[in-house]
Design an enzyme around this catalytic site. Structure first.
Site, PDB file in Angstrom:
ATOM      1  N   ASP A 192      -0.209  50.141 -13.592  1.00 20.20           N
ATOM      2  CA  ASP A 192      -1.548  49.838 -14.109  1.00 20.20           C
ATOM      3  C   ASP A 192      -1.537  50.025 -15.615  1.00 20.20           C
ATOM      4  OD1 ASP A 192      -4.442  49.425 -14.277  1.00 20.20           O
ATOM      5  OD2 ASP A 192      -4.402  49.760 -12.122  1.00 20.20           O
ATOM      6  N   HIS A 259      -4.575  44.354 -15.933  1.00 24.33           N
ATOM      7  CA  HIS A 259      -4.062  45.722 -15.736  1.00 24.33           C
ATOM      8  C   HIS A 259      -2.597  45.773 -16.174  1.00 24.33           C
ATOM      9  CE1 HIS A 259      -7.604  47.466 -13.862  1.00 24.33           C
ATOM     10  NE2 HIS A 259      -7.732  46.393 -13.119  1.00 24.33           N
ATOM     11  N   GLU A 323      -9.796  42.083 -11.738  1.00 24.36           N
ATOM     12  CA  GLU A 323     -10.386  42.536 -13.007  1.00 24.36           C
ATOM     13  C   GLU A 323      -9.641  42.028 -14.242  1.00 24.36           C
ATOM     14  OE1 GLU A 323     -12.454  46.688 -11.666  1.00 24.36           O
ATOM     15  OE2 GLU A 323     -10.365  46.830 -12.244  1.00 24.36           O
TER      16      GLU A 323
HETATM   17  C1  ACM Z   1     -10.051  47.343  -7.737  1.00 23.87           C
HETATM   18  O1  ACM Z   1     -10.736  48.304  -7.376  1.00 23.87           O
HETATM   19  N1  ACM Z   1     -10.076  46.960  -9.008  1.00 23.87           N
HETATM   20  C2  ACM Z   1      -9.248  46.590  -6.823  1.00 23.87           C
END
Ligand code: ACM
Length: 753
Positions: A192, A259, A323
């Site tokens: 991440d 990410h 995201e």
């Molecule tokens: C997530 O909670 N962004 C998958």
């Protein structure tokens, strides 16, 4: 009072079938268990018999022997033949995946299954029957005939090892805890923005640069030691093999296209050229850094996935996809030129093109892509599988469109949410996701049409670890809520008998303690609400526990026992009284007992856990940034609106007010939302806490300058005079500031004489 009293009586009644506690019973509940006659005695001389040459049966036998030794101190020998009562594994010619039969009678126990997983799960069930209590040594178990098969084939937990790293030893423990609850999928979030945790031989800088970070601290606070670590390929191979022996498949996740900061920090050519803000890797939230779409970047990702596939035999490979805010793609002339050349109309479709390219690569290697539900946007290949996290809408859309899907909705199955409020609870997200809510999660909601249900592979609960700094806390956040998830995932049509679940859970947690687990006490903790009117020599104290166990209490300072009074409704106590209370499981007082002296100070004091936040935009229990070693405070706050309410505060007679406050870093990547965090302007250089009466727009009745707290990275107690007030008033507490650095948290409020 009526609803509360009614509630506590209802909970007591629900908890009444005490007899069930004496009977060993399985968790997760089996398809069927029919009692037989007689009992089987298992002691040190009992052999475990496996068919010669059957490695799956031998593995199941080894696990049974290992867990029996841990939980009961019984050493059982494994043999290929035995006379007399023994535990026998039998390979069936046919049977459903992971299913098994277990027959226990006076002449032995037999586990029959067609596949290795079924043999293992038969061993898990037998282990549970053989460990009905916390005793060691020989055990007599009543005859029973069990037939059992899973409801879902994906029974998952996600562990985020990127935000905070857990040791290989912890991961192995987690795998055992999963296995003994028949959970079979560990989704391992290895990458991440904050960290890259997997050794990639071809790209050593991933872990050299992004294996560690320095945690964020408030301006002026002493730096914290660096935090991190990574898994070597040798460690991963060993963990994967350990998991396989416990029927746990590890699904690795390598995030893209968002990410991606940890990769871009290590290899800036993978990004769009947007500079990386120093220290950003220790922020939480949704970051803007995205991979670019150069062929060289796909080459990098394919190289990484090639090493990943060599380590993880999992059919599914998770590529994230969530995201990915598209600002950097929109701002990059190179990305825009590539989109034009490819004839791609917008950035969502570019992400779709990106994911489909990875999907083809994985498919060419015999693997299947799974991603978060954003991968549906802009279209995906039919073979792609969707992990639905933004509620279950993603799963509904995916299943209707013919894709397989896993349900892991936020917040219902997001274990970074707290399971209670009180001094025991570690930091986390502020939604209440308690044991009962996970137990009652419906994996077959009406929103998913019957004809699409076959596409629901199963369910998964996710532990994100932004706020989970230690392994101990990771275990606390996962269990026992993951036991409830296991029952949802395995057992047919659950959610109706919470009291029965709790009765099976307590012995299961005891067994798991023998395997190294320290579970959360939240479900058994006694929580209190205190009602006090100034001038009254009494306080009214209401007790509750989430598990619905009977509560017993004392007012003489002694520890509660089965002989203590049973709590049946609010208690009227004369000040001061020492109140002790515990949830009782049979004879046993459960962890999380209450013990405090209810006195004049107690009834005029509230911790952040007992105050309300004015709003619930992003409510978190954030951890203090100091001290580096030892216990740190946490602050329950809405980071988008730091503002607290003490409703119906007993202000009458108070002459002063004390606020215990602490500063913490604002380390949240929230994009433009930061412009909406508003403060009143300070009157002194360091700002001040303010207390208003009635509402947050009401009269300002106290001002507490923050100067004494400046330079103190831990808690500071501020005291200010209070003008005479009415008996009870709602108080609103805020602070003035020029910005979010630092943030201030309120730990405790006291009304003083
Ligand atoms: C997530 O909670 N962004 C998958």
């Amino acid at each position: 009072m009526f609803p509360r009293r009614f509630l506590s009586l209802a909970l007591l009644t629900a908890a009444l079938p005490v007899a069930a506690w004496a009977e060993p019973a399985l968790l997760p509940a089996p398809t069927s268990a029919v009692a037989g006659s007689g009992r089987l005695l298992v002691g040190p001389g009992t052999a475990i018999v496996v068919p010669a040459g059957d490695s799956g049966a031998r593995n199941a036998a080894e696990r049974l022997a290992e867990w029996m030794l841990a939980a009961r101190g019984l050493k059982l020998a494994i043999a290929t033949r035995a006379t007399g009562p023994a535990i026998r594994f039998r390979r069936a010619a046919a049977g459903g995946a992971e299913s098994y039969a277990l027959d226990i009678g006076p002449r032995g126990a037999t586990i029959t299954a067609a596949d290795d997983a079924g043999l293992l799960y038969g061993a898990v069930s037998l282990w549970q029957y053989l460990t009905p209590d916390r005793e060691h040594g020989a055990v007599a178990v009543p005859a029973v005939s069990v037939k059992d098969a899973p409801r879902f084939r994906w029974r998952g937990l996600m562990l985020d090892s990127a935000r905070h790293f857990q040791s290989p030893d912890y991961v192995r423990h987690l795998i055992d805890w999963m296995a003994v609850n028949k959970l079979n999928t560990l989704h391992w979030h290895l990458v991440d923005d904050q960290g890259w945790r997997l050794e990639i031989r071809k790209y050593p800088r991933l872990t050299e640069v992004s294996g560690w970070r320095v945690p964020a601290t408030a301006p002026g606070a002493p730096p914290l030691p660096r935090n991190g670590g990574f898994y070597t390929q040798a460690q991963v191979r060993e963990i994967v093999a350990y998991a396989a022996r416990r029927n746990v498949t590890i699904v690795p996740e390598i995030e893209m296209p968002g990410h991606a900061l940890s990769a871009i920090r290590a290899y800036p050519q993978l990004g769009t050229g947007a500079p990386v803000t120093p220290g950003a890797e220790s922020d939480w939230g949704v970051f803007p850094w995205l991979y670019n779409v150069d062929d060289a970047t796909f080459g990098f990702l394919e190289d990484v996935l090639t090493e990943v596939m060599a380590l993880f035999p999992s059919h599914y490979i998770h590529v994230g996809g969530d995201e990915a805010v598209k600002d950097q793609w929109k701002a990059s002339p190179a990305i825009q030129a590539r989109m034009k050349a490819l004839g791609i109309a917008d950035e969502d479709r570019l992400q779709s093109w990106f994911v489909q390219r990875m999907q083809r690569f994985l498919a060419a290697h015999g693997r299947r892509l799974i991603g978060w539900d954003e991968i549906l946007e802009g279209g995906i290949a039919p073979e792609a599988t969707v992990m639905s996290w933004r509620g279950i809408d993603g799963a509904v859309a995916a299943a209707r469109a013919g894709h397989d899907a896993v349900l892991s909705p936020s917040p219902a199955l997001y274990l970074d949410n707290r399971q209670g409020f009180g001094p025991l609870e570690p930091p986390g997200r502020g939604n209440l996701i308690d044991l009962a809510s996970v137990y009652r999660f419906d994996p077959a909601p009406a929103a998913i049409p019957a004809e699409a249900r076959s596409h629901i592979l199963g369910v998964q609960a996710n532990l994100w670890t932004e706020h989970v700094r230690t392994e101990q806390r990771a275990a606390w956040m996962m269990f026992p809520r993951a036991n409830a998830l296991a029952e949802v995932a395995w057992s047919p049509g659950t959610g109706h008998d919470f009291a029965g679940f709790v009765a099976r859970l307590v012995p299961q947690l005891d067994r798991m303690r023998a395997l190294g687990l320290e579970p959360a006490a939240s479900a058994f903790a006694v929580t209190t609400a205190t009602d006090f009117t100034p001038g009254d020599p009494h306080a009214i104290v209401t007790l509750a526990d989430q598990a619905g166990l009977p509560l017993r209490y004392t007012t003489d300072g002694s520890a509660p026992t089965t002989a203590s009074p049973l709590y049946a409704g609010p208690l009227t106590l004369t000040l001061p009284t020492r109140l002790r209370a515990a949830a009782m499981f049979g004879e046993r007082a459960m962890p999380g007992a209450f013990d405090a002296t209810i006195d004049a100070a107690y009834v005029r004091r509230r911790s952040d856990e007992q105050l309300a936040t004015c709003t619930d935009k992003v409510r978190l229990a954030v951890e203090d940034d100091a001290p580096a070693e030892g216990k740190r405070a946490s602050f329950l706050t809405d980071i988008l609106n730091p503002c607290w309410l003490y409703r119906d505060a007993p202000t009458g007679g108070a002459r002063r007010i004390a606020l215990t406050v602490g500063q913490f870093p604002f380390n949240f990547q929230i994009g433009k939302d930061i412009d909406n965090i508003r403060f009143r302007a300070p009157e002194t250089p360091d700002g001040e806490f303010e207390v208003r009466a009635g509402s947050c727009d009401g009269e300002r009745i106290a001002v507490l300058p923050l100067a004494p707290a400046r330079g103190n990275p831990e808690l500071t107690r501020l005291v200010a005079p209070l003008p005479p007030r009415a008996a009870r008033e709602t108080l609103c507490i805020t602070y003035t500031a020029r910005g979010v650095k630092p943030m201030w948290g309120l730990k405790q409020l006291e009304l003083l004489p």
